[in-house]
Write a protein that holds these residues in place. Structure first.
Motif, short mmCIF file in Angstrom:
data_model
loop_
_atom_site.label_atom_id
_atom_site.label_comp_id
_atom_site.label_asym_id
_atom_site.label_seq_id
_atom_site.Cartn_x
_atom_site.Cartn_y
_atom_site.Cartn_z
N THR A 224 0.93 -1.28 -0.13
CA THR A 224 0.03 -0.11 0.07
C THR A 224 0.66 1.14 -0.01
O THR A 224 0.59 2.27 -0.80
CB THR A 224 -0.82 0.10 1.28
N LEU A 225 2.03 1.34 0.83
CA LEU A 225 2.86 2.51 0.83
C LEU A 225 3.53 2.48 -0.52
O LEU A 225 3.81 3.72 -0.95
CB LEU A 225 3.66 2.06 2.01
N ARG A 226 3.94 1.42 -0.97
CA ARG A 226 4.93 1.51 -2.28
C ARG A 226 3.89 2.04 -3.46
O ARG A 226 4.29 2.90 -4.02
CB ARG A 226 5.38 0.35 -2.70
N ALA B 26 1.04 5.27 5.03
CA ALA B 26 0.41 4.76 3.76
C ALA B 26 -0.95 5.30 3.87
O ALA B 26 -1.47 6.11 3.03
CB ALA B 26 0.42 3.25 3.60
N GLU B 27 -1.52 5.25 5.04
CA GLU B 27 -2.97 5.77 5.30
C GLU B 27 -2.98 7.19 5.22
O GLU B 27 -4.10 7.76 4.59
CB GLU B 27 -3.30 5.14 6.61
N THR C 53 6.41 -2.36 10.70
CA THR C 53 5.23 -2.42 9.95
C THR C 53 4.19 -1.32 10.20
O THR C 53 3.56 -0.87 9.20
CB THR C 53 4.39 -3.89 10.29
N LEU C 54 3.84 -1.23 11.68
CA LEU C 54 2.77 -0.48 11.84
C LEU C 54 3.01 1.23 11.30
O LEU C 54 2.20 1.89 10.64
CB LEU C 54 2.43 -0.16 13.32
N PRO C 55 4.21 1.88 11.53
CA PRO C 55 4.26 2.98 11.05
C PRO C 55 4.31 3.19 9.64
O PRO C 55 3.79 4.10 8.91
CB PRO C 55 6.00 3.43 11.52
N GLU C 56 4.88 2.01 8.74
CA GLU C 56 4.80 1.91 7.29
C GLU C 56 3.29 2.14 6.88
O GLU C 56 2.78 2.87 5.91
CB GLU C 56 5.22 0.70 6.89
N LEU C 57 2.23 1.43 7.65
CA LEU C 57 0.85 1.20 7.29
C LEU C 57 0.28 2.77 7.75
O LEU C 57 -0.63 3.27 7.07
CB LEU C 57 0.11 0.31 8.02
N ALA C 58 0.56 3.32 8.76
CA ALA C 58 -0.10 4.64 9.09
C ALA C 58 0.49 5.61 8.32
O ALA C 58 -0.52 6.54 7.80
CB ALA C 58 0.63 5.02 10.60
#
Ligand SMILES: Cc1ncc(COP(=O)(O)O)c(C=O)c1O
Length: 478
Positions: free
Chosen positions: A158-160, A361-362, A354-359
Motif C-alpha cells: 500500500t505504501l509503495r 500509507a493511510e 510494519t505499523l509506521p509504514e501502514l500509518a
C-alpha cells in the motif's frame, strides 16, 4: 577521622565538589538539569551551608555548573568529554571525523531547553502529530496480527503504491515493484552505498554536504571527492566532468532538490546532464530527495530519476522531513541494483517497522497529506524568510545567507575571522545549538560557516536566540 588525617586530606568543599563533578561526568546529573537546592545538598552530604556554597563556586569555576538568577545551580549544557574533539581535529584536517561532531549535535538537540538550530529536524509543532498518531492507532486495530509481524522487503505494498503516485507528480515513472521501504532515508542511502561503493572506492559528493552522508561514508571506508556546489544551482557539473576524466568513481551522491546544507535546486537541464554524464560511464547516481516535497513555490521540482534511462539512478527518500522523523520510514528505488539492495536490506534491518509504514500509507491515501503539505510549506517559507532577515540584520557585516526555494535550512557564511567551532561552543553555553561548517566537509573546511535550521515555529524566542547568536558571532573572531 582524626585531626591529622583531616589536615592532609583535601578541604571538605573540594571533596564535595569532586563528588558532584563525578555525578555530572557519569551523566547522573544531566546537562541542563537543576542541581537540588544548596540547603538540600548540605543536608544530604552532612556539611555546612558555607562549605556547600564554596563547593558550588568551585564547580562554577570549573565550568561544570552555572548559577541562574533566582533558580539555583544548573549543570552546564556542556556535552560529553568528546566536546573538545573538534578543536583537536582542526590540527589534523585531512582525517574524516564527522561522526564525533554529529553525536554532539544530536546530544545537544535532545536537551529540552536548547534552541535547536543545529538539527535539520522539523519541530513537533510543524508535524501533523495528532492525526498521524490517531491513524497509527486505527491501522493497528485494523491490522491485528499483521501489525506485529515482520513486513519483509520490499515492504508494505500500500505504501509503495502511494509513493509511486507521488513520484509521478515529480516526473518519475516508477512501479511499486521497483521500491523497497527502509528505516528512514539513512538506511536507504546506506543500502545504496553498500550496493555500489566498496571499501576504498571513491564517491563524489556535493560540497558542503550533509554530515550524515559523510558519516556513513566514513564508516564504510569509502573515500570522498568533493565537488563545488553552487548555493542556487547545485553541483558544479564542469567540476564533476573534470573529476570523471581523471579518476574512476564508484558513485555520485547528490541532493539535487533542496540540498542540505545549501538548499540549492538543480535546474531540470542540469539534472538531465548529471544523469547523462554519469550514465556515459555507467556510474550510479544516488539521488537523495528527502526535502523534495517541501518546495516553497507552487511547483514540485522534478526528480533526476525522471531522466534515468539505464536504471542507474538510485532514488532515496523518507517521510522524516515531511511527516514524522520518529516513525523511521523511508524508501529506495534502486533501479538496476534492486536485487542487491533487497538482499542487503535483510542484513541491515531485516524489515521496516510494519505499523509506521501502514500509518503513513493511510495518511498519504486518505489523511489529507497534500492539504497538510500546502500549509507546512507556507510556514517553512515564511520562517526561512524571517530568520534570514534577522540573521542579516544582527550578524557581523559581510555575513551572507542562502535564499533556498525549499526545505528549511539556511547556510550562513560569516566573515573569515569568525570561527564557527568557537561560536558553536559559545552558543551551546547559551542553550543554542547550531551546526558548525566543518561538519559538512571531510576536510573540516567551512570554518567560518554555520547551518541554521528554520524547522521551528517563528516567535520571540527564536528571534531572541538569533540575536544572541549574532552577538556571539561578533565576538567569535579568531
Ligand atoms: C539530506 C538528508 N538525507 C538524509 C537524511 C536522513 O533522513 P532520515 O531521518 O529519514 O534517515 C537527512 C536528515 O537530516 C538529510 O538531511
Amino acid at each position: 577521622m582524626d585531626a591529622s588525617t583531616r589536615e592532609s586530606a583535601p578541604p571538605l568543599y573540594q571533596e564535595l565538589a569532586d563528588k558532584i563533578a563525578l555525578l555530572i561526568e557519569q551523566g547522573v546529573l544531566r546537562p541542563g538539569e537543576r542541581v537540588s537546592s544548596l540547603r538540600k545538598v548540605s543536608l544530604q552530604y552532612g556539611v555546612s551551608l558555607t562549605t556547600t556554597i564554596q563547593a558550588f563556586l568551585q564547580l562554577e569555576d570549573r565550568g561544570l555548573v552555572e548559577a541562574r538568577p533566582k533558580s539555583g545551580f544548573f549543570v552546564r549544557p556542556r556535552l560529553s568529554p568528546s566536546a573538545l574533539r573538534p578543536v583537536k581535529l582542526r590540527r589534523a584536517p585531512s582525517v574524516v571525523t564527522v561522526g564525533a561532531l554529529q553525536s554532539r549535535l544530536f546530544e545537544a538537540a535532545m536537551l529540552p531547553q536548547m534552541m535547536p538550530f543545529g538539527g535539520a529536524v522539523p519541530a513537533v509543532e510543524m508535524l501533523p502529530m495528532e492525526k498521524l498518531n490517531r491513524l497509527l492507532a486505527q491501522v493497528a486495530r485494523r491490522a491485528g496480527s499483521r501489525g506485529v509481524s515482520y513486513d519483509m522487503p520490499p515492504g508494505s505494498e500500500t505504501l509503495r503504491r502511494e509513493i509511486v503516485k507521488r513520484a509521478m507528480h515529480a516526473g518519475a515513472t516508477l512501479l511499486p515493484e521497483e521500491i523497497i521501504t527502509t528505516c528512514g532515508g539513512t538506511e536507504a542511502l546506506l543500502l545504496c552505498l553498500r550496493a555500489v561503493a566498496p571499501r576504498g572506492s571513491v564517491v563524489a559528493v556535493e560540497s558542503p554536504t550533509y554530515f550524515g552522508m559523510l558519516h556513513t561514508l566514513e564508516e564504510l571506508g569509502v573515500k570522498v571527492v568533493e565537488i563545488p556546489t553552487d548555493p542556487q544551482t547545485g553541483m558544479d557539473l564542469r567540476a564533476l566532468e573534470k573529476i570523471l576524466k581523471t579518476r574512476p568513481l564508484a558513485a555520485c551522491l547528490a541532493v539535487p532538490t533542496f540540498s542540505n546544507p545549501l538548499g540549492s535546486l538543480m535546474p531540470d537541464e542540469n539534472k538531465r546532464r548529471l544523469v547523462q554524464m554519469l550514465a556515459q560511464r555507467d556510474i550510479p547516481l544516488i539521488e537523495d530527495d528527502v526535502f523534495g516535497e517541501l518546495h516553497h513555490g507552487l511547483q514540485r521540482p522534478r526528480l533526476a530519476k525522471t531522466f534515468d534511462e539505464k536504471g542507474l539512478v538510485m532514488l532515496c527518500s523518507s517521510f522524516s522531513k515531511s511527516l514524522a522523523p520518529g516513525y523511521r520510514v523511508g524508501w529506495v528505488a534502486p533501479g538496476r541494483f534492486y536485487e542487491r539492495v533487497k538482499t542487503l536490506k535483510l542484513t541491515t534491518s531485516l524489515a521496516t517497522a510494519t505499523l509506521p509504514e501502514l500509518a503513513i500509507a493511510e495518511f498519504l491515501a486518505n489523511g489529507g497529506y497534500d492539504h497538510y503539505l500546502r500549509g507546512v510549506r507556507a510556514k517553512y517559507a515564511l520562517n526561512v524568510k524571517r530568520m534570514r532577515e534577522t540573521i542579516l540584520a544582527c550578524f557581523p557585516a559581510g555575513t551572507q545567507v542562502t535564499n533556498p526555494q525549499g526545505g528549511f535550512v539556511l547556510w550562513v557564511e560569516m566573515p573569515d575571522a569568525v570561527d564557527a567551532l568557537v561560536l558553536h561552543e559559545r552558543a551551546l553555553a547559551h542553550d543554542i545549538s547550531i551546526a558548525p561548517g566543518p561538519m559538512f566537509s571531510p576536510h573540516q573546511g567551512y570554518r567560518h560557516c554555520i547551518r541554521v535550521s528554520c524547522g521551528m515555529p517563528w516567535g520571540p524566542r527564536v528571534q531572541k536566540a538569533l540575536q544572541t547568536l549574532g552577538r556571539l558571532a561578533h565576538s567569535a573572531s579568531s
